[in-house]
Design a protein around this motif. Structure first.
Motif, PDB file in Angstrom:
ATOM      1  N   TRP A  45      57.227  72.841 -68.563  1.00 36.80           N
ATOM      2  CA  TRP A  45      57.092  72.828 -67.105  1.00 36.80           C
ATOM      3  C   TRP A  45      57.208  74.238 -66.536  1.00 36.80           C
ATOM      4  N   GLY A  83      62.038  69.777 -70.469  1.00 37.42           N
ATOM      5  CA  GLY A  83      61.093  70.383 -69.528  1.00 37.42           C
ATOM      6  C   GLY A  83      60.517  71.661 -70.089  1.00 37.42           C
ATOM      7  N   GLU A  97      61.662  62.880 -70.034  1.00 40.06           N
ATOM      8  CA  GLU A  97      61.068  64.128 -70.477  1.00 40.06           C
ATOM      9  C   GLU A  97      59.644  63.939 -70.980  1.00 40.06           C
ATOM     10  N   ALA A 131      65.282  68.710 -66.089  1.00 40.84           N
ATOM     11  CA  ALA A 131      65.325  69.750 -67.113  1.00 40.84           C
ATOM     12  C   ALA A 131      66.760  70.124 -67.485  1.00 40.84           C
ATOM     13  N   GLY A 133      61.582  74.517 -65.485  1.00 44.33           N
ATOM     14  CA  GLY A 133      61.033  74.416 -66.835  1.00 44.33           C
ATOM     15  C   GLY A 133      61.081  75.746 -67.564  1.00 44.33           C
TER      16      GLY A 133
END
Lengths: 391, 344
Positions: free
Chosen positions: A75, A72, A110, A134, A81
């Motif tokens: 993100w 992540g 992912e 994540a 993230g």
């Protein structure tokens, strides 16, 4: 002699935006990832493999990667993230692929499923699921292909019927990677009329793999390994808050996901460990063996440049469908060519490590040009784009 | 000198206008003197030569972009040889450029008995007959490298051609004294790499045109009631060609980046570029002719102006066999990933 008139339109359609230099952070990150991989190897946590992003499934390794903040990566922090750049994520993924590291447990989640939830999910869904992705704590599979619907995905027949508070899903998915060890599955299914156009009649529903009515059956590949499954849904209930994006917009949503699936360095690095081993072993071999290795290097190296160009396109929000199709077509054919060439090198075959990687590559090779869009389909996409660029 | 926001793009624009002009004027000459003069005016031939040597002190990426753009048309000027190979030689040997057309003659035979003397012939020298000056790079039979810069009149030139009817002449030397020295060794060694890079750039430029011509043909030519693009087999040829073209261009971009990042990577860079563009030239020429059908196989048609160039350039300054072996030795497997990730 007829004079030439060129418009340059095709040039522009095929333009790949280069990157002058990776940032200092990205280069530093590369060093960190290499150190991590060296430690993991030294501790016996993995042995380099070909096609490790599919076949190398290790929850422990994925946890370790997550702990370093490498899942992540791009993100938003509010979803767990790390708000790093697309190029930094690219650096991490290419290092892991080149090392043949077992990233299979988190790869699909992912690479495409998490990003699609980030793009289309409700706020509640994003808050609930993305941080778990994540952390490497939850894995999600993609339920797309069906026994009668492979390349012609729009002909799928799995159906979701509206009921009170949600939907019931009935149907049959195949080629679902890691469904037997995932928590959730995104099911592409028909919610509209059978005769309605796919772009209005298909939806994505996120199904809990522990829900009643689901049967997961293994598919064994010719290597004997079990990564793929058939998943049968028999009136499985899915609550309304697990519809991904909008009802009826699944086809459009999955299009973006497919570009992500097709566009990464996993489309030319699957047999890189073999290429590197061959390239080391053949140095004591004949000029021809070395030349064949060099020829493969010259094919692979520009693909990395093109792949970075795709990252840039996606990062700036440009469409990358044509670019991804081109690079996947080139890359997957090269992935197959590497064992074909290495096999013919007696010097390379005499090296135990090269032979081990060669055997993995040979049995995995047929899949490269089939998965994520067959080469035939990709070429149709490319040709259509080219023809459209002509007046 | 005022900073221009994108000098490289302006350069490409100017070059494109000049070569398009030449193409439209349909000058059927083996040396397009007017186009050459236009390119000299734009400043391309000596773009990368250091300012103190009489050049513009420009960048390699800009020169490469200009040369590549020029070769989208079937031009009859030695712009690649001069802007890439001669410029590199001039810089390396600290030779002043004073206008005029300077061509490098690589691999001249020489003897070494105290002094290096160049004597004998070199075949397939690009554009020698049109040169004003020659930079002659020699290797004596004992391996000692040397060079001399002379006027074209000091040698004998017998005309020859490559498959594309470009001048490839035999130059004969009758006892020329050459300069030796440690600095010269690198220049003599590097010329093959610069030449390979030049041909790679030319191939990449031509390939973009070949792809465009082929797609245009496939969308306009109809058989069995539909354009050729209606047939899957043809679609796949076009897609395969597009893959080769983008790979060739990426290989040239990569080479330029490698050299810019570390000049000692010249040979690796040239190797990747020449191997990949050579392979792309093979595949693309074959597919282009296949899609064009019989009409493309005639002397009247435009296509052969390109494919004869591709067939020639892929074999000049070393073909894929030579350079792939070189690359394989320069970047053994245990260094491969490190090297591949050096740029960007």
């Amino acid at each position: 002699m007829s004079a030439v008139t060129l418009t340059g339109r095709i040039d522009r359609a095929l333009e790949f935006r280069g990157t002058p230099q990776l940032s200092r952070q990205a280069r530093q990150l590369r060093t960190e990832v290499r150190e991590f991989l060296t430690e993991q190897r030294a501790a016996g946590r993995f042995v380099p493999s070909c096609d490790a992003w599919l076949c190398g499934h290790s929850a422990a390794f994925s946890h370790a990667v997550a702990e370093r903040g490498w899942l992540g990566m791009t993100w938003p922090a509010k979803y767990g993230g790390h708000e790093r750049s697309e190029l930094e994520r690219f650096v991490v993924t290419e290092e892991m692929l080149a090392a043949g590291a077992p990233v299979g447990a988190h790869w699909g989640t992912e690479r495409q499923l998490g990003p699609n939830i980030l793009k289309y999910g409700t706020e509640e869904m994003k808050q609930r699921l993305l941080p778990e992705f994540a952390k490497g704590a939850i894995q999600i599979s993609a339920g797309m292909s069906e026994p009668s619907s492979g390349s012609d995905l729009a002909s799928l027949r799995t159906r979701a019927v509206k009921v009170d508070g949600g939907w019931t899903v009935t149907g049959h998915k195949i080629w679902t990677s890691h469904a037997h060890r995932s928590d959730l599955i995104v099911v592409l299914c028909r919610t509209g009329d059978d005769d309605a156009k796919p772009r209005d009649a298909i939806s994505q529903l996120i199904v809990d793999l522990k829900a009643p009515g689901i049967t997961v059956t293994p598919i064994r590949l010719i290597s004997g390994e079990h990564h793929f499954n058939e998943v049968i849904f028999d009136g499985v209930f899915v609550p309304d808050d697990m519809v991904l994006g909008d009802v009826g917009k699944g086809w459009e949503q999955v299009g973006a996901e497919l570009t992500l699936e097709r566009s990464g360095p996993d489309r030319f690095l699957s047999t890189f460990p073999l290429l590197a081993a061959y390239g080391e072993a053949c140095q004591s071999g004949t000029a021809d063996e070395i030349s064949e290795y060099g020829r493969l290097v010259a094919r692979m190296w520009p693909l990395r440049v093109l792949s970075i160009g795709i990252v840039n396109r996606l990062a700036e929000g440009s469409d990358a469908g044509l670019a991804a199709a081109l690079v996947k077509d080139l890359g997957t054919r090269l992935e197959q060519e590497i064992p074909e060439v290495a096999r013919l090198s007696a010097t390379a075959q005499a090296d135990g490590e090269t032979r081990r990687l060669l055997e993995q590559a040979i049995v995995a090779a047929p899949g490269f040009t089939l998965r994520g869009g067959t080469s035939e389909v990709l070429r149709n996409i490319v040709a259509r784009s080219l023809a459209k660029s002509c007046p | 000198m005022p900073l221009i926001a994108d000098a490289g793009a302006l350069l490409v624009e100017a070059v494109t206008a000049a070569v398009r002009d030449a193409a439209v004027s349909d000058r059927d000459v083996d040396f397009d003197r007017r186009l050459w003069d236009d390119l000299v005016k734009i400043g391309v031939p000596t773009l990368t030569v250091a300012e103190h040597l009489g050049g513009q002190g420009g960048t390699l990426p800009d020169a490469v972009a200009a040369v590549q753009a020029a070769h989208r048309y079937p031009i009859n000027v030695p712009i690649a040889d001069v802007a890439i190979v001669s410029a590199a030689a001039a810089n390396r040997l600290a030779l002043s450029v004073n206008g005029g057309l300077t061509i490098v003659v690589p691999g001249a035979p020489a003897t070494n008995d105290g002094a290096l003397t160049i004597r004998g012939s070199v075949d397939l020298v690009p554009w020698a007959r049109h040169a004003d000056r020659l930079i002659v790079l020699a290797n004596a039979d004992d391996g000692t490298p040397g060079y001399v810069e002379i006027a074209r009149e000091e040698v004998t030139v017998v005309e020859g051609h490559n498959l594309a009817d470009e001048p490839r002449d035999t130059v004969t030397f009758d006892g020329l004294a050459a300069t030796t020295g440690v600095a010269i060794e690198q220049a003599v060694h590097d010329v093959r790499s610069w030449g390979a890079l030049a041909r790679s750039i030319q191939i990449a430029g031509a390939l973009t045109a070949v792809l465009e011509l082929t797609v245009l043909h496939a969308t306009t030519r109809e058989q069995f009631g539909q354009p050729l693009t209606g047939f899957q087999a043809v679609q796949h040829h076009l897609a395969a060609m597009a893959g080769e073209v983008v790979s060739a261009k990426a290989a040239v971009d990569l080479a330029v980046q490698l050299i810019g990042d570390d000049p000692t990577m010249l040979e690796v860079a040239a190797a990747v570029a020449k191997v990949r563009t050579g392979a792309a030239a093979n595949e693309s020429a074959r597919l282009a002719h296949q899609v064009h059908g019989a009409i493309g196989f005639t002397r009247d048609h435009t296509l052969q102006q390109y494919t004869r160039r591709l067939w020639s350039w892929r074999d000049e300054y070393g073909n894929e066999r030579e350079w792939s072996e070189r690359l394989g030795r320069l970047v053994p497997g245990d260094q491969l990933w490190q090297t591949m990730t050096s740029v960007p």
